[in-house]
Design a protein around this motif. Structure first.
Motif, short mmCIF file in Angstrom:
data_model
loop_
_atom_site.label_atom_id
_atom_site.label_comp_id
_atom_site.label_asym_id
_atom_site.label_seq_id
_atom_site.Cartn_x
_atom_site.Cartn_y
_atom_site.Cartn_z
N SER A 178 0.82 -1.20 0.00
CA SER A 178 0.00 0.00 0.00
C SER A 178 0.86 1.26 0.00
CB SER A 178 -0.92 0.00 1.22
OG SER A 178 -1.67 1.18 1.29
N PHE A 179 1.97 1.21 0.75
CA PHE A 179 2.88 2.36 0.80
C PHE A 179 3.51 2.63 -0.56
CE2 PHE A 179 7.30 3.85 1.28
CZ PHE A 179 7.07 5.07 1.88
N PHE A 180 4.00 1.59 -1.22
CA PHE A 180 4.61 1.75 -2.54
C PHE A 180 3.59 2.20 -3.58
CE2 PHE A 180 8.11 -0.95 -0.89
CZ PHE A 180 9.17 -0.12 -1.25
N LYS A 181 2.36 1.75 -3.44
CA LYS A 181 1.30 2.17 -4.36
C LYS A 181 1.04 3.66 -4.23
CE LYS A 181 -3.37 0.97 -5.88
NZ LYS A 181 -4.56 0.11 -5.63
N ARG A 182 1.04 4.16 -2.98
CA ARG A 182 0.83 5.59 -2.75
C ARG A 182 2.02 6.41 -3.24
NH1 ARG A 182 -0.82 3.90 2.42
NH2 ARG A 182 1.10 4.79 3.27
N MET A 183 3.22 5.83 -3.18
CA MET A 183 4.43 6.56 -3.54
C MET A 183 4.70 6.57 -5.04
SD MET A 183 5.69 7.95 -0.91
CE MET A 183 7.27 8.43 -1.59
N LYS A 184 4.06 5.72 -5.80
CA LYS A 184 4.32 5.62 -7.24
C LYS A 184 4.20 6.96 -7.96
CE LYS A 184 3.42 0.75 -8.35
NZ LYS A 184 2.48 -0.19 -9.02
N PRO A 185 3.10 7.71 -7.78
CA PRO A 185 3.00 8.99 -8.49
C PRO A 185 4.13 9.95 -8.15
CG PRO A 185 0.88 8.36 -7.55
CD PRO A 185 1.90 7.43 -6.98
N PHE A 186 4.55 9.97 -6.88
CA PHE A 186 5.61 10.88 -6.46
C PHE A 186 6.95 10.48 -7.09
CE2 PHE A 186 2.39 10.80 -3.15
CZ PHE A 186 2.13 12.15 -2.96
N ILE A 187 7.24 9.19 -7.08
CA ILE A 187 8.49 8.70 -7.68
C ILE A 187 8.50 8.99 -9.17
CG2 ILE A 187 9.87 6.64 -8.17
CD1 ILE A 187 8.74 5.43 -5.55
N ALA A 188 7.35 8.82 -9.83
CA ALA A 188 7.26 9.02 -11.28
C ALA A 188 7.52 10.47 -11.66
CB ALA A 188 5.89 8.57 -11.78
N VAL A 189 6.90 11.41 -10.94
CA VAL A 189 7.08 12.82 -11.30
C VAL A 189 8.49 13.31 -10.97
CG1 VAL A 189 4.66 13.48 -11.21
CG2 VAL A 189 6.00 13.54 -9.13
N VAL A 190 9.09 12.80 -9.91
CA VAL A 190 10.48 13.16 -9.59
C VAL A 190 11.42 12.64 -10.68
CG1 VAL A 190 12.38 12.79 -7.98
CG2 VAL A 190 10.11 13.31 -7.10
N PHE A 191 11.19 11.40 -11.13
CA PHE A 191 11.98 10.84 -12.23
C PHE A 191 11.82 11.70 -13.49
CE2 PHE A 191 11.75 8.26 -16.13
CZ PHE A 191 13.06 7.78 -16.18
N MET A 192 10.61 12.17 -13.73
CA MET A 192 10.35 13.01 -14.91
C MET A 192 11.11 14.33 -14.81
SD MET A 192 6.64 13.90 -16.57
CE MET A 192 6.18 15.11 -15.35
N GLN A 193 11.15 14.93 -13.61
CA GLN A 193 11.87 16.19 -13.44
C GLN A 193 13.38 16.02 -13.59
OE1 GLN A 193 10.41 19.09 -13.43
NE2 GLN A 193 8.43 18.04 -13.52
N VAL A 194 13.90 14.89 -13.13
CA VAL A 194 15.32 14.60 -13.34
C VAL A 194 15.63 14.51 -14.83
CG1 VAL A 194 17.14 12.89 -12.98
CG2 VAL A 194 15.61 13.45 -11.10
N GLY A 195 14.73 13.83 -15.57
CA GLY A 195 14.90 13.73 -17.01
C GLY A 195 14.86 15.07 -17.71
N LEU A 196 13.94 15.95 -17.28
CA LEU A 196 13.85 17.28 -17.87
C LEU A 196 15.07 18.13 -17.54
CD1 LEU A 196 10.07 18.05 -17.15
CD2 LEU A 196 11.11 17.53 -19.37
N ALA A 197 15.63 17.95 -16.35
CA ALA A 197 16.85 18.68 -15.99
C ALA A 197 18.00 18.29 -16.91
CB ALA A 197 17.21 18.40 -14.53
#
Length: 375
Positions: free
Chosen positions: A7-26
């Motif tokens: 349940s914890f990892f399921k809640r964290m998925k959106p946060f991990i995904a958007v942080v990964f996206m921002q690293v890619g954009l940087a």
């Protein structure tokens, strides 16, 4: 225990995904600026970027979206044409042009007005729930303002030098930033700002399109394909008579085109589409200011550029603003109350059951009573 972890990892998925996206954009900001400095046309870079994204994403879309891909209609296709024009063509060309006139750091700072623009537009089209009297809505508004303000602090306030992780950088990057012509800065800032409005429109329209075309990979492939076609038309007009700009070699230009196509167009469109279906466009754009923080940290460690106190303070404000937005969105993300239909259906069922019982009782009452006489 296992259920709690899942349940914890399921809640964290959106946060991990958007942080990964921002690293890619940087990473894209750094590579794209290097390619533009080497003379690459921003129009050509946009075309190659989405051509690469189409080639990478299309096979996955054909295979994985086979069962969920709805029928293409004229309305959906018109929306996809607009999506291909708003972000792949208008926003990216204006962003790269603005970056040409300024620097990557300046462009990354100005683009942090995106969360505020997206928040207001989503509010206007009712994709974002806002109740001024509600505490979590006030937190979202304050957090959005704080993220933009923190980004401006990082750009405008220099302060004393800070040796991050014991590194002693140089101020070459800051000198380059201060040496920018004021006229070019204003021109670049206006271009990037108009691009941000276009990007915000793209995010809103993508969220709306996903309601009738809920196939994220297929939608991404269509956007990249039409972005390539529309961008090619713009590039051929703007670069007419200059065929040499289309040449690619094994250098930074090729790396920038491939990297930005795979990471920042292909995967980024898909990731933000998946998240927006569940959390909305404001959640995705709220993490935009993280890109500037990541660029600042990466440039300090990898490129040995000097970190200043103003950037540290701005980063702290951004983190605080992000926390407020995330807290406010978490309250919106709770399970919604039962709809009117959900409330009507049980009532109808109860009424039908009572009517059925009444009919049975009436039938029983109407049946003749057979008396058995005892001799």
């Amino acid at each position: 225990m296992k259920d709690k972890i899942n349940s914890f990892f399921k809640r964290m998925k959106p946060f991990i995904a958007v942080v990964f996206m921002q690293v890619g954009l940087a990473g894209m900001d750094i590579l794209s600026k290097a390619a533009l400095n080497q003379g690459m046309s921003n129009y050509v870079l946009v075309v190659y970027r989405h051509a690469v994204a189409t080639i990478v994403i299309a096979p996955f879309a054909l295979l994985l979206d086979k069962k969920v891909r709805p029928k293409m209609t004229r309305s959906i296709f018109i929306k996809i044409i607009l999506l291909g024009l708003l972000e792949p063509v208008i926003d990216q060309n204006l962003y790269f042009l603005g970056m040409k006139y300024t620097t990557a750091t300046f462009a990354a700072a100005i683009i942090n007005i995106l969360p505020a623009i997206t928040f207001v537009m989503a509010w206007m089209v009712r994709l974002e729930k806002v109740n001024i009297k509600s505490l979590h809505s006030q937190a979202k508004i304050a957090g959005t303002i704080a993220t933009v303000g923190g980004a401006m602090v990082m750009t405008m306030v220099k302060g004393a030098p800070v040796n991050l992780f014991g590194t002693k950088g140089n101020s070459h990057h800051e000198q380059g930033t201060s040496a920018i012509n004021l006229h070019d800065s204003i021109k670049g800032a206006l271009m990037i700002t108009v691009g941000c409005f276009s990007w915000a429109c793209f995010m809103i329209l993508q969220a709306i399109t996903l309601k009738t075309y809920p196939a994220e990979l297929s939608l991404t492939a269509w956007i990249c394909l039409l972005g390539t076609i529309e961008g090619s038309i713009v590039a051929m007009v703007m670069e007419r008579g200059n065929n040499s700009v289309w040449a690619l070699h094994w250098d930074t230009k090729l790396i920038a085109a491939v990297y930005s196509g795979v990471v920042c167009s292909g995967f980024a469109y898909y990731i933000q589409g998946v998240i927006m279906k569940d959390r909305g466009p404001v959640f995705v754009t709220a993490f935009g200011p993280l890109c500037m923080v990541i660029v600042a940290v990466m440039s300090s460690i990898i490129l040995a550029e000097q970190m200043f106190l103003g950037r540290v303070i701005g980063a702290a404000i951004i983190v605080g603003g992000l926390y407020l937005v995330i807290w406010g969105k978490s309250k919106d993300h709770k399970s919604p109350p039962p709809t009117v239909d959900d409330q009507i259906i049980p009532t109808k069922q109860t009424t039908n059951e009572r009517s059925h019982e009444k009919e049975n009782s009436d039938q029983e009452a109407s049946q003749p009573i057979h008396r058995v006489e005892i001799p």
